[in-house]
Design a protein around this motif. Structure first.
Motif, PDB file in Angstrom:
ATOM      1  N   ARG A   1     -27.090  -9.870  23.792  1.00 35.53           N
ATOM      2  CA  ARG A   1     -27.662 -11.109  23.253  1.00 35.53           C
ATOM      3  C   ARG A   1     -27.925 -10.938  21.764  1.00 35.53           C
ATOM      4  NH1 ARG A   1     -32.800 -12.115  27.028  1.00 35.53           N
ATOM      5  NH2 ARG A   1     -33.349 -10.143  26.034  1.00 35.53           N
ATOM      6  N   VAL A   2     -27.750 -12.005  21.019  1.00 34.85           N
ATOM      7  CA  VAL A   2     -28.103 -11.951  19.595  1.00 34.85           C
ATOM      8  C   VAL A   2     -29.487 -12.567  19.431  1.00 34.85           C
ATOM      9  CG1 VAL A   2     -27.503 -12.718  17.282  1.00 34.85           C
ATOM     10  CG2 VAL A   2     -25.702 -12.038  18.873  1.00 34.85           C
ATOM     11  N   LEU A   3     -30.432 -11.751  18.984  1.00 31.39           N
ATOM     12  CA  LEU A   3     -31.822 -12.197  18.869  1.00 31.39           C
ATOM     13  C   LEU A   3     -32.209 -12.266  17.391  1.00 31.39           C
ATOM     14  CD1 LEU A   3     -33.327  -9.720  21.508  1.00 31.39           C
ATOM     15  CD2 LEU A   3     -32.613 -12.079  21.905  1.00 31.39           C
ATOM     16  N   ALA A   4     -33.032 -13.245  17.039  1.00 34.30           N
ATOM     17  CA  ALA A   4     -33.474 -13.367  15.648  1.00 34.30           C
ATOM     18  C   ALA A   4     -34.988 -13.267  15.573  1.00 34.30           C
ATOM     19  CB  ALA A   4     -33.012 -14.703  15.076  1.00 34.30           C
ATOM     20  N   PHE A   5     -35.474 -12.378  14.740  1.00 33.13           N
ATOM     21  CA  PHE A   5     -36.921 -12.210  14.575  1.00 33.13           C
ATOM     22  C   PHE A   5     -37.290 -12.315  13.100  1.00 33.13           C
ATOM     23  CE2 PHE A   5     -35.708  -9.787  18.347  1.00 33.13           C
ATOM     24  CZ  PHE A   5     -36.512 -10.393  19.288  1.00 33.13           C
ATOM     25  N   GLY A   6     -38.530 -12.716  12.839  1.00 35.75           N
ATOM     26  CA  GLY A   6     -38.980 -12.828  11.451  1.00 35.75           C
ATOM     27  C   GLY A   6     -38.177 -13.896  10.743  1.00 35.75           C
TER      28      GLY A   6
END
Ligand SMILES: Cc1cc2nc3c(=O)[nH]c(=O)nc-3n(C[C@H](O)[C@H](O)[C@H](O)COP(=O)(O)OP(=O)(O)OC[C@H]3O[C@@H](n4cnc5c(N)ncnc54)[C@H](O)[C@@H]3O)c2cc1C
Lengths: 352, 496
Positions: free
Chosen positions: A129-134
């Motif tokens: 999965r491609v996750l985005a944080f910040g």
């Protein structure tokens, strides 16, 4: 770029299904760091390029395969820099590897570490999965701070696809001084000066010589030079680069190189081998063939830890072993991102 | 994950059971349960949300904290940690079936090392008290939230609080070296250290800003900085807010990192001026406060550059503080902005979005439109240097209809912040307040990851449940509500 990303996602999914380990790799400049490598290399160098750079926002976002040198050139063209002064350890160093290794250079004690400048990240996790944080803003407290957690995770949590970093203007003036002093005096000075409003941006102590870099407004650098005394060093920049890249002659011998991270005022641990001090006393390099157990115990007693940084034989473990409670949390954290344990197994700790 | 819908009534027999259990190791005065004793804990700084806790526990020692947590774990009682209760997102909002764990008695400074420049303090120590304590050594603790005389360092760590000087000196996460505490099982944890890094994953970074959901903090080691020799502030007036916004970007683009860079619009300066007489220009549409600190030589050089940039950017008037008293007076207005606004309106609702600086003008225009759309006034104060907005919606909580409009107003502004590439919260945290907006900012995979992280520390979900991270079901419902416009809760309100 989308195709490159999709190919990586596919590889990760397949690896997770077949429980076949992978090791994300940019330029390979930090292959030496950590425990023995395991898994097929997953080359990240094609996933490269600046995504966004607005100098007036003090933020740059780039893909993991972006060469660190290229990124630094883009910043320099706008009078800016990566404040943590990361070591490259080779021409191929990439941004992804820089953040994954979490290593900072001479400016660390005054400016902060890699993790202090990470504002956001995209991660390809162990489920593909491609996750985005910040994000790209200076202040952001929505959700747990996963992007900072990635700094120093050594590619064991996933592929760091993209990173946003806070950048800073380059100092207007810089000069390096050299003073002579015995070791205990030098440690005392470094701690004392750090408690004074002086524009010190780096320190290094080796063989009776204390080098101090001053950076900031021209007037402040001039005034501090008067206060500190000593001789100005001709090629200051060359000296700090050699120190950062470990091309300085201190690093030439073959003896195992230990990295001791200690409270800045800790007394010099009485250990066999030659010492080099950085970061105002908080970083002590030790070229030593001494027993791993002895070195680690000395570092622990001084309130810090010891990493076997460069050595042919990493059998004592590259990193200081953790207690059972701490290790349990680390294992659970690993499982959150990489349940099948496909990313760099064992590189940080045998259990991770 | 916690229950989606919190219980609203206190179960008297359950309460007796929990009180009896806690009294086995806590003195009677440390266990509160009578209505009049628990009432002071029913809300934090976000007063729009209130709920009385079933029991309040006030431990005084680490051992007592550990036992409270173990007892609550064993009984399956949720625990809500609380510092000074100044939080603005309802992070310390109690649960009617839970224990409110007040850390207010953890008030001691344990150690100051002026040479290594660290202080080890208990979590209940007030932020400003740390700087007071180390002032004799010429040192201070840099993050300075406007609430600094009241808020606790434990709360600062839990929220990753900022202040007016964090553009140059960083947030809490940049100034805390070590945190010790307990997980909900009563297991001790120790993250970071007095060296500049620690082995393994950076759990310190994860714990900071975790809003009391991962660990209960019982000890904090902070980094101390040398006090700058001198600080001076430029106060600049602007004829319109957008020009002021562009001036902020111009300062940064010129390679200057001011010690502080704050902006207030006219409605805010008006409210403040009546309250503290800071000497603000009341004709200006917006004022900027731009501080420079360092050696006298540095400050002189920087102030000259700042004045040049601001003047080129269209400042109509500029005053430079002449002495420390004047500097503090200029800041007094900014620091008192919230209480000052509190005087001109029965209630105010403080937002906390962050945006890329260059979108400041656009957001201000949008807020203006929202004021008209919802018929509510909204003065603005910002940490302009880092793009962190604090629009303050004025409303009357006694009018439920106004509160609803206020929430709707706030939601639209926060969603706009996300749309322009920012975030729903820069420093106040998600708490209960912005939990729905989390669904706008993050996708399901990230939300799932947050729950998995929580689970790694707190498998049963007993520590501050229901805060900071929405359930996936709640997000699905929230997003659905947005997709099917016809089902919006206030169909009578005009929409774009
Ligand atoms: C007038 C005013 C001005 C403000 N200005 C600013 C500002 O400039 N910048 C800024 O960032 N904030 C500001 N705030 C918000 C608030 O002061 C900060 O969020 C502060 O850090 C909260 O600290 P507290 O001790 O009051 O925490 P509380 O409100 O008691 O709790 C906050 C959160 O921390 C958790 N918590 C508290 N103590 C612990 C502990 N020991 N262990 C684990 N979890 C804990 C709670 O569960 C809760 O989720 C302001 C608030 C007010 C009222």
């Amino acid at each position: 770029m989308q195709a490159v990303l999709e190919a990586m996602v596919e590889r990760v999914r397949a690896a997770a299904q077949g429980a076949r380990p992978l090791r994300p790799r940019g330029g390979g400049s930090k292959d030496f760091y950590g425990n023995e490598l395991a898994g097929e290399p997953l080359d990240t160098s094609a996933y490269a390029g600046l995504v966004n750079y607005e100098p007036s926002e003090l933020v740059v976002t780039a893909r993991c395969g972006t060469p660190l040198a290229e990124l630094e050139r883009a910043l320099a063209a706008n009078g800016q820099m990566l404040p943590f002064e990361p070591p490259h350890f080779g021409p191929g160093a990439t941004l992804g590897g820089c953040v994954a290794a979490g290593l900072s250079g001479p400016r660390r004690a005054s400016a902060g570490a890699v993790r202090d400048f990470v504002l956001g990240a995209r991660l390809l996790d162990g489920r593909g999965r491609v996750l985005a944080f910040g994000g790209e803003v200076m202040k952001n407290v929505a959700g747990y701070d996963v992007s900072r957690l990635l700094a120093g995770s050594l590619g064991t949590l996933g592929v760091i696809l993209e990173v946003s970093l806070k950048v800073l203007p380059r100092p207007a003036a810089e000069t390096t001084l050299r003073l002579e002093a015995p070791q205990d005096k030098a440690l005392e000075w470094m701690n004392h000066w750090a408690g004074k409003p002086l524009p010190i941006s780096a320190t290094c102590y080796l063989n009776g010589e204390l080098s101090v870099r001053l950076s900031g407004a021209a007037a402040a650098v001039r005034a501090a030079r008067e206060t500190l005394g000593g001789e100005a060093l001709g090629d200051g920049e060359g000296f700090w680069t050699a120190l950062r890249e470990q091309t300085h002659p201190y690093f030439a011998p073959e003896a195992p190189l230990w990295r001791l991270s200690l409270p800045s005022r800790a007394a010099p641990p009485r250990l066999p081998g030659e010492e080099l001090i950085e970061w105002g006393g908080a970083l002590r390099w030790l070229a030593s063939a001494g027993e791993a157990r002895t070195i680690r115990e000395a570092a622990r007693r001084a309130g810090g830890h010891a990493t076997l940084f460069r050595a042919r034989d990493k059998s004592p473990g590259a990193f200081t072993p953790l207690g059972p409670a701490q290790m349990k949390l680390q294992r659970e954290l690993k499982a959150v991102f990489d349940p099948a344990r496909i990313f760099n197994p064992g590189r940080l700790y045998p259990d991770l | 994950m916690g229950k989606a819908v919190p219980v609203e009534r206190i179960d008297a027999s359950r309460q007796r059971e929990v009180v009896r259990r806690l009294r086995e190791f806590l003195p009677a005065h440390s266990v509160l349960f009578e209505d009049e004793d628990t009432r002071p804990y029913e809300c934090d700084g976000l007063t729009a949300y209130r709920r009385a806790p079933m029991v309040v526990a006030l431990p005084e020692t680490d051992e007592q904290v550990r036992r409270v947590l173990q007892a609550c774990s064993a009984l399956g009682v949720p625990v809500v940690p609380r510092g000074a209760g100044t939080g603005l997102s309802g992070g310390a909002l109690p649960l009617a079936d839970g224990v409110l764990l007040s850390m207010a008695k953890f008030m001691r400074a344990l150690r100051v090392d002026p040479v290594a420049r660290v202080a080890v303090v208990q979590p209940g120590v007030r932020n400003a008290a740390i700087s007071d304590l180390v002032a004799p050594f010429g040192l201070y603790y840099a993050p300075d939230p406007s609430s600094q005389i009241a808020c606790s360092i434990g709360g600062n760590v839990a929220e990753n609080s900022g202040g007016v000087h964090c553009l140059k000196y960083g947030l809490t996460v940049h100034n805390v070296m070590r945190v010790r505490g307990y997980t909900i099982d009563g297991e001790p944890v120790d993250f970071g250290g007095e060296a500049l890094d620690a082995p393994g994953y950076d759990l310190l970074a994860l714990a900071i800003g975790s809003e009391g959901l991962l660990v209960v903090i019982t000890e904090v080691t902070v980094k101390l900085l040398p006090k700058p020799q001198l600080a001076r502030v430029v106060m600049a007036s602007f004829g319109d807010v957008e020009t002021a916004g562009q001036a902020v970007a111009a300062v940064i683009a010129a390679g200057i990192i001011p010690a502080g860079l704050e902006m207030m619009d006219k409605p805010a300066t008006r409210a403040v001026e009546e309250f503290v007489r800071a000497g603000y220009d009341l004709d200006a549409a917006a004022i900027l406060l731009c501080e420079s600190d360092g050696t006298p030589e540095e400050v002189e050089e920087e102030i000259a550059r700042v004045k040049q940039v601001l003047s080129d950017a269209g400042a109509t008037r500029m005053t430079v503080s002449r002495d420390e008293a004047e500097r503090l007076r200029f800041w007094s207005g900014r620091k008192a902005a919230f209480p000052a606004v509190g005087r001109i309106s029965p209630d105010y609702y403080c937002m906390d979005g962050t945006i890329p600086r260059r979108r400041l003008g656009e957001i201000l225009r949008f807020i203006g439109e929202m004021e008209r759309k919802y018929g509510l006034r909204c003065p603005n104060v910002f940490h302009a240097g880092d793009g962190n907005l604090h629009p303050l919606i004025l409303y009357d909580a006694n009018d439920p209809e106004q509160l609803r409009r206020t929430e709707q107003f706030a939601r639209e502004v926060l969603e706009k912040c996300v749309e322009v590439g920012g975030t729903i919260t820069g420093e106040h945290g998600v708490g209960v307040e912005k939990i729905d907006q989390m669904c706008t900012q993050f996708g399901s995979a990230e939300i799932e990851t947050f729950h998995a992280l929580k689970h790694a520390f707190d498998p049963v979900g007993l520590l501050n449940p229901g805060k900071a991270v929405p359930t996936l079901a709640r997000c699905a419902e929230y997003r659905g509500m947005h997709v099917h416009g016809g089902q919006l809760p206030f169909p009578d309100l005009p929409r774009f």
